[in-house]
Structures are given as C-alpha cells and as structure tokens.
Enzyme design. Sequence first.
Site, short mmCIF file in Angstrom:
data_model
loop_
_atom_site.label_atom_id
_atom_site.label_comp_id
_atom_site.label_asym_id
_atom_site.label_seq_id
_atom_site.Cartn_x
_atom_site.Cartn_y
_atom_site.Cartn_z
N ARG A 145 4.54 -39.43 -19.15
CA ARG A 145 4.46 -40.73 -18.47
C ARG A 145 4.53 -41.33 -17.40
NH1 ARG A 145 0.41 -40.27 -21.98
NH2 ARG A 145 0.43 -42.92 -23.09
N HIS B 156 -4.19 -37.35 -15.06
CA HIS B 156 -3.92 -37.95 -16.14
C HIS B 156 -4.45 -36.72 -17.45
CE1 HIS B 156 -2.06 -40.94 -19.12
NE2 HIS B 156 -2.17 -39.33 -20.11
P1 NAP Z 1 6.04 -36.79 -30.73
O1 NAP Z 1 5.63 -35.72 -31.86
O2 NAP Z 1 6.33 -38.39 -31.41
O3 NAP Z 1 6.91 -36.25 -30.42
C1 NAP Z 1 7.52 -36.53 -29.21
C2 NAP Z 1 8.88 -35.75 -29.05
O4 NAP Z 1 10.13 -36.26 -27.53
C3 NAP Z 1 10.05 -35.53 -30.40
O5 NAP Z 1 10.64 -34.18 -30.42
C4 NAP Z 1 11.41 -37.20 -30.30
O6 NAP Z 1 12.56 -36.41 -30.71
C5 NAP Z 1 11.56 -36.98 -28.98
N1 NAP Z 1 12.57 -38.09 -28.19
C6 NAP Z 1 11.95 -39.13 -28.59
N2 NAP Z 1 12.58 -39.55 -27.83
C7 NAP Z 1 13.49 -39.07 -27.47
C8 NAP Z 1 14.81 -39.49 -27.12
N3 NAP Z 1 15.07 -41.13 -26.76
N4 NAP Z 1 16.24 -38.54 -26.50
C9 NAP Z 1 15.21 -37.45 -27.31
N5 NAP Z 1 14.38 -36.80 -27.72
C10 NAP Z 1 13.45 -37.64 -27.88
O7 NAP Z 1 5.02 -37.10 -29.81
P2 NAP Z 1 3.92 -35.70 -29.04
O8 NAP Z 1 2.31 -36.35 -29.85
O9 NAP Z 1 3.98 -34.45 -28.75
O10 NAP Z 1 3.58 -36.75 -28.09
C11 NAP Z 1 4.13 -37.00 -26.10
C12 NAP Z 1 3.75 -37.40 -25.46
O11 NAP Z 1 2.99 -36.95 -24.48
C13 NAP Z 1 2.92 -38.94 -25.72
O12 NAP Z 1 4.06 -39.63 -26.39
C14 NAP Z 1 2.82 -38.94 -24.65
O13 NAP Z 1 2.87 -40.30 -24.19
C15 NAP Z 1 2.76 -37.74 -23.90
N6 NAP Z 1 1.03 -37.47 -23.63
C16 NAP Z 1 0.27 -37.42 -22.36
C17 NAP Z 1 -1.11 -36.54 -22.05
C18 NAP Z 1 -1.47 -36.29 -21.56
O14 NAP Z 1 -2.76 -35.98 -20.94
N7 NAP Z 1 -0.57 -36.48 -19.82
C19 NAP Z 1 -1.22 -36.51 -23.36
C20 NAP Z 1 -1.12 -37.05 -25.11
C21 NAP Z 1 -0.02 -37.48 -24.55
P3 NAP Z 1 13.08 -35.96 -32.32
O15 NAP Z 1 11.35 -34.48 -32.62
O16 NAP Z 1 13.72 -35.57 -32.78
O17 NAP Z 1 12.26 -36.77 -32.87
C1 GLV Z 2 -2.69 -39.46 -23.56
O1 GLV Z 2 -2.08 -39.44 -22.35
C2 GLV Z 2 -2.31 -40.27 -24.91
O2 GLV Z 2 -1.05 -40.28 -24.85
O3 GLV Z 2 -2.82 -39.28 -25.64
#
Ligand code: NAP
Ligand code: GLV
Length: 313
Positions: free
Chosen positions: A228, A276
């Site tokens: 983000r 994005h």
């Molecule tokens: P997820 O499965 O919830 O993984 C989040 C990770 O971040 C987990 O490993 C979590 O730790 C860690 N985390 C959260 N808060 C933390 C903190 N305060 N300190 C240290 N580690 C922390 O999420 P995801 O599905 O992988 O997605 C991640 C992010 O990618 C989304 O939230 C979104 O913003 C972004 N995204 C971007 C796009 C794009 O096109 N650019 C597309 C999709 C997603 P734990 O494992 O210990 O809980």
């Molecule tokens: C895109 O940014 C998503 O969070 O899926």
Amino acid sequence: MRIIFYHPTDNAAVWIDGLRQRFPDADIRLWREDVDLPADYAVVWHPPRAMLAGRPGLKGVFALGAGVDALMDQVRLHPDMLPANVPLMRLEDTGMAQQMIEYTVAAVLRYYRRLDEYALQQSLREWRELALPARETFLVGIAGAGVLGGKTAMAVRAMGFPVRCWTRRAKVIPGVASFAGREGLDAFLNGVQVLVNLLPNTPQTTGILNAALFARLNRGAYIINIARGAHMVEDDLLAALAQGQIAAATLDVCRQEPPPRDHPFWTAPRITLTPHIAATTLPSQAMDSIADNIRRIETGQTPLGLVDRLRGY
Ligand code: NAP
Ligand code: GLV
C-alpha cells in the site's frame, strides 16, 4: 438468498452474472442508493457507507481484494457499516500469489542483473561488462509473509537468493529466516539488499517505510513496494534516493493513486511506477472462493479469509 454487489470501477455485469451462475436461485443485484433492498450477503470493493450501514442482519461481507484497509478505515469512522456480529472476509490468494511472485522476481532480477545500468550504457553506446554482485550477498527481505508474502518468499528463495521475512509472529518457511515483532525489525533489516513490502496497511504499519527504516538497510539497497502507498513516507524515499542510501525503488502503489501530475515520482530517474497492478483480483477465482465461503456460512462452518477486526487484517 439475497446478495448485493458494489464495485466503483469494475464491470458489474461480469460479477452479477458470475454470482448468478454460482447461485441460480438467489436474488443477486447491483446495489444502488435508490434501490436499497434487504440482503443476506454483500460483495464489495470500496462501498459507500449507505450500502452497508443499518444492515445488522447481514450474514457476511466479502471484500473483493486481499487488503481491507480502506474498509477498516471507513468502519473506524462509521462503526454502523459493520456491526461486530457481521463477519468480514477478504480474498486469500485467488490467483494473486502467482502475480506477486512474477512481479517480485522480475524486479529482483532487474536489480540483480543490473539491467538499468546496461540500459544507461546502451544510451551511451557503451559495450562493457558489469560485475554481478555475489548471489549469497544479495539478501532479499520480505516484510509480511502471509498468504502472498509467504509464497513470494519461497519463489525468490527457489532462485537461489538468501531470503528472510518479517511478520508479527515467527514463521516456519523452508530456507527462509524468520524475524518477528517490533523487537525483531532491526535485526531483520540489517544486511538486506532488496526490501519487498507485502504488509497489510494497519495503524501499526502505516508509514513504516521511512528514513529510519531505510537507514538500517544496506547502503544502495532497493525497495519494492507492492502493498500500500500509505506504508511509504514519500519524502523520506526521495531523500534516501538522493543520498544514495536507496539505489532504486519499484512502486506499484502510491499515497494518492494516481499521483498528481506534478508528483516527483513520475520523473524520478530511479523510481519505477506501475498503476497498482502487481496482483489484480481475478473475478472467476474470486467468485469461486466467495461461493465456497457462502456455502460454509450457510452450513455453519467457519469461512476462510476472516478478517480479525482488532488486528485490522
Ligand atoms: P496476509 O495474509 O494477511 O499477510 C500479512 C502479513 O503481514 C502476515 O505475515 C502478518 O504477520 C504480517 N503483518 C501484519 N501486521 C504486521 C506487523 N504489525 N508487524 C509485522 N508483520 C505484520 O495478507 P496478504 O494476503 O499476504 O496481503 C498482503 C497485502 O498485500 C494486502 O494487505 C494488500 O495491502 C497488499 N496487496 C497489494 C496488491 C497490489 O496489487 N499491489 C494486491 C493484493 C494485495 P502474521 O503472519 O504474523 O500475522
Ligand atoms: C489489492 O490491492 C488488493 O488488496 O487485493
């Protein structure tokens, strides 16, 4: 069963038709303020407050993305949008992990193989080999190793680069060193050559990509922000690039999207911007997952991708 749908930009017909195919007997409609019908489920991306407020009987809200930060921000301001008894689900992978892997591997290899420097040499008609950094010193740090970051870490590791990750709680990912919590952050950053950000945006992580963090990385490190824009303190990045502390950055996300036309990121020579698109929502896979989750809720099972309101992700 009644399902209402809202997306500010996507072609709604694709979603409405796709959901109707999956639930032929359900009443599935595009939500409009002037046609505010009762509903059992809401499928949303950046919904207006009026769509969700005053629906304590909802059995579930499905976000059409992995990150729910925008919705959580709205709910903090307007708690009536999501009463505590209404579960909020996000998308877990549904085809996004492969996209994140591709984007990250492309960016890491571009920096490792010094492709930007070769492009510069070409512009000068210069034919000269540049030394490769030793692979074992080209340490890739992945901040956030959940659904997307965990698979990305494994893919970068499979290419032979040393990889470590930083999470809230320690992780076991084969070949990937794990660092956890605020107390583990400095040790995680120490020695990192490429920092990949895949954290969710929460009150704990907003602004985490800042001058203090950049200073802990190797001099001349690279940043890949695919999570983000709110994670990045943009002026700190520009200063770190000017000082050489950061060599280059690949940014898929910005604080304001798109950035204003006079934003320095458009023209900064060592910043690469993409709009994005690191991992887009794939409607068919997303709807399969939502349909599966609705069946889970209807049969009393726990849905997948349940958002923890306290953690904010
Ligand atoms: P997820 O499965 O919830 O993984 C989040 C990770 O971040 C987990 O490993 C979590 O730790 C860690 N985390 C959260 N808060 C933390 C903190 N305060 N300190 C240290 N580690 C922390 O999420 P995801 O599905 O992988 O997605 C991640 C992010 O990618 C989304 O939230 C979104 O913003 C972004 N995204 C971007 C796009 C794009 O096109 N650019 C597309 C999709 C997603 P734990 O494992 O210990 O809980
Ligand atoms: C895109 O940014 C998503 O969070 O899926």
